[in-house]
Design an enzyme around this catalytic site. Structure first.
Site, PDB file in Angstrom:
ATOM      1  CG  ASP A 138      -1.970  -0.990   1.118  1.00  0.00           C
ATOM      2  OD1 ASP A 138      -2.016  -1.761   0.100  1.00  0.00           O
ATOM      3  OD2 ASP A 138      -2.789  -1.226   2.250  1.00  0.00           O
ATOM      4  CG  HIS A 162       3.285   4.757  16.334  1.00  0.00           C
ATOM      5  ND1 HIS A 162       3.767   5.936  15.846  1.00  0.00           N
ATOM      6  CD2 HIS A 162       2.389   4.962  17.262  1.00  0.00           C
ATOM      7  CE1 HIS A 162       2.887   6.751  16.420  1.00  0.00           C
ATOM      8  NE2 HIS A 162       1.895   6.067  17.206  1.00  0.00           N
ATOM      9  CB  ALA A 264       0.590  19.049  21.151  1.00  0.00           C
ATOM     10  CE1 TYR A 266       7.511  23.909  24.130  1.00  0.00           C
ATOM     11  CE2 TYR A 266       7.883  22.149  22.542  1.00  0.00           C
ATOM     12  CZ  TYR A 266       8.095  22.850  23.873  1.00  0.00           C
ATOM     13  OH  TYR A 266       9.110  22.087  24.584  1.00  0.00           O
ATOM     14  CB  SER A 316      -0.313   8.392  17.376  1.00  0.00           C
ATOM     15  OG  SER A 316       0.666   8.573  18.171  1.00  0.00           O
TER      16      SER A 316
END
Length: 382
Positions: A138, A162, A264, A266, A316
């Site tokens: 894929d 992941h 995240a 920031y 995520s």
């Protein structure tokens, strides 16, 4: 300035066994960094332990495994020292395999409706993660070489899963036998900073961002986080932002309402929370005032190691949907700044259900086709 004493100190305190602490040493001024870097290159043959010192030109920093960092002080050498923290990916354990189908999250953000306008062509996305499965069918047309920061002589192969999952949601193009990601003609540049356990040091992430800036990424996907603030990480994210790179970061899976994980938190990032199939904020997701946008993150079906597919949940997974949507936008409207993209993705979001008490007013769920068509109406429930 003569930095030989400083470099001799580093050489004497670097622990080559890998059991000592790791530290980020920043230079306040470019001239200091450049001169010390020049002397570092000259002395490496004479002082072999200095080969373990890695450098970031963007941050103006040395990244070192040191045994006695307390003696490297600003007063003594005129440098700034920060402990190198550990960061983890933002996902739960993988779920069961299923037969191939179009992932519900791709449909939820209305990506198929946007493909008549854009499929993400020519957009480069740096995915700082665990690497990718280069043999996955894929992802055959979706991957560039990238970089392996843990082993520079090897491709960034995924030994966790992941990073492959994240890359599939962003850019898979598997046809009838596989899955389609949000931006199937965008190009993923895997940046392997995380090991097989899904852990990384801040210094590896810094080097990853440095690489993304030097190699002209349009977007950097950061599906990971940590609890403590890092000035070094904040500084290099700001530099990426100033370079025009959109940094998308997951908010964390701690159910918090008044905080999100770094990076995240920031302001130079687009912080992402997760929603479920019912359109509401997922039970595990952080939420509240620090979230810029929500996206599907519960039981997300995407690519896995060995050419397979798995379900995973986490902010995520939500972050990868947002990176894909931004790729569609930038392919259609190149040259948009990070701040312009953040405003546009918020203004064109789908409203969360009216009975979603966890949501911040005005914060909605990513909607790709609205994003591309540039609707700026006030959010209404749908």
């Amino acid at each position: 300035m003569d930095y030989s004493v400083f470099l001799q100190y580093l050489n004497g305190h670097i622990n080559t066994s890998g059991t000592s602490g790791r530290y980020i040493i920043r230079f306040p001024h470019p001239a200091q960094y450049n001169e010390c870097l020049r002397q570092l290159h000259r002395l490496r043959r004479k002082l072999p332990a200095l080969k373990r010192v890695r450098t970031s030109s963007l941050l103006r920093a040395f990244l070192c495994p040191l045994g006695l960092p307390d003696k490297v002080t600003r007063n003594r050498f005129g440098v700034l020292v920060e402990e190198d923290s550990i960061v983890s990916v933002h996902s739960a354990s993988p779920g069961k395999e299923r037969s191939a189908e179009i992932p519900w999250g791709v449909r939820r953000i209305d990506a198929p409706e946007a493909w008549s306008l854009s499929t993400g062509s020519q957009i480069r996305i740096g995915v700082i993660d665990t690497g990718v499965d280069y043999s996955h069918p894929d992802l055959r047309y979706s991957l560039a070489r990238g970089i392996n920061l843990l082993n520079r002589v090897s491709l960034p192969h995924d030994d966790n899963g992941h990073g492959t999952h994240i890359s599939g949601t962003i850019a898979a193009s598997g046809g009838s036998q596989g899955i389609i990601g949000v931006a199937p003609r965008s190009l993923i540049y895997p940046v392997k900073a995380f090991d097989h356990n899904g852990s990384a040091y801040v210094s590896d992430i810094i080097l990853g961002i440095d690489w993304c800036v030097r190699n002209h990424m349009h977007i950097v996907n950061m599906s990971f986080g940590m609890k403590n603030k890092s000035v070094s990480l904040q500084n290099i994210i700001r530099k990426a932002h100033e370079a025009g790179i959109i940094v998308v970061a997951s908010s964390g899976n701690d159910k918090k309402s008044r905080s999100v994980d770094y990076p995240a938190r920031y302001s130079q990032t687009i912080s992402v929370g997760a929603t479920g199939k019912n359109g509401r904020i997922a039970p595990f997701s952080n939420h509240g005032s620090y979230i810029d946008i929500y996206a599907p993150g519960e039981k997300i079906y995407s690519c896995w190691l060995g050419g397979g597919h798995r379900e995973m949940s986490g902010t995520s997974m939500a972050t990868s949907h947002v990176s894909g949507a931004i790729a569609l936008l930038l392919s259609l409207r190149p040259g948009m700044t990070p701040d312009q993209v953040k405003r546009r993705i918020r203004r064109n979001a789908r409203a969360l259900p009216a009975n979603s008490p966890l949501a911040k007013a005005g914060t909605g769920e990513a909607h790709a086709s609205r994003l591309l068509r540039g609707k700026t109406k006030k959010l209404t429930s749908s």
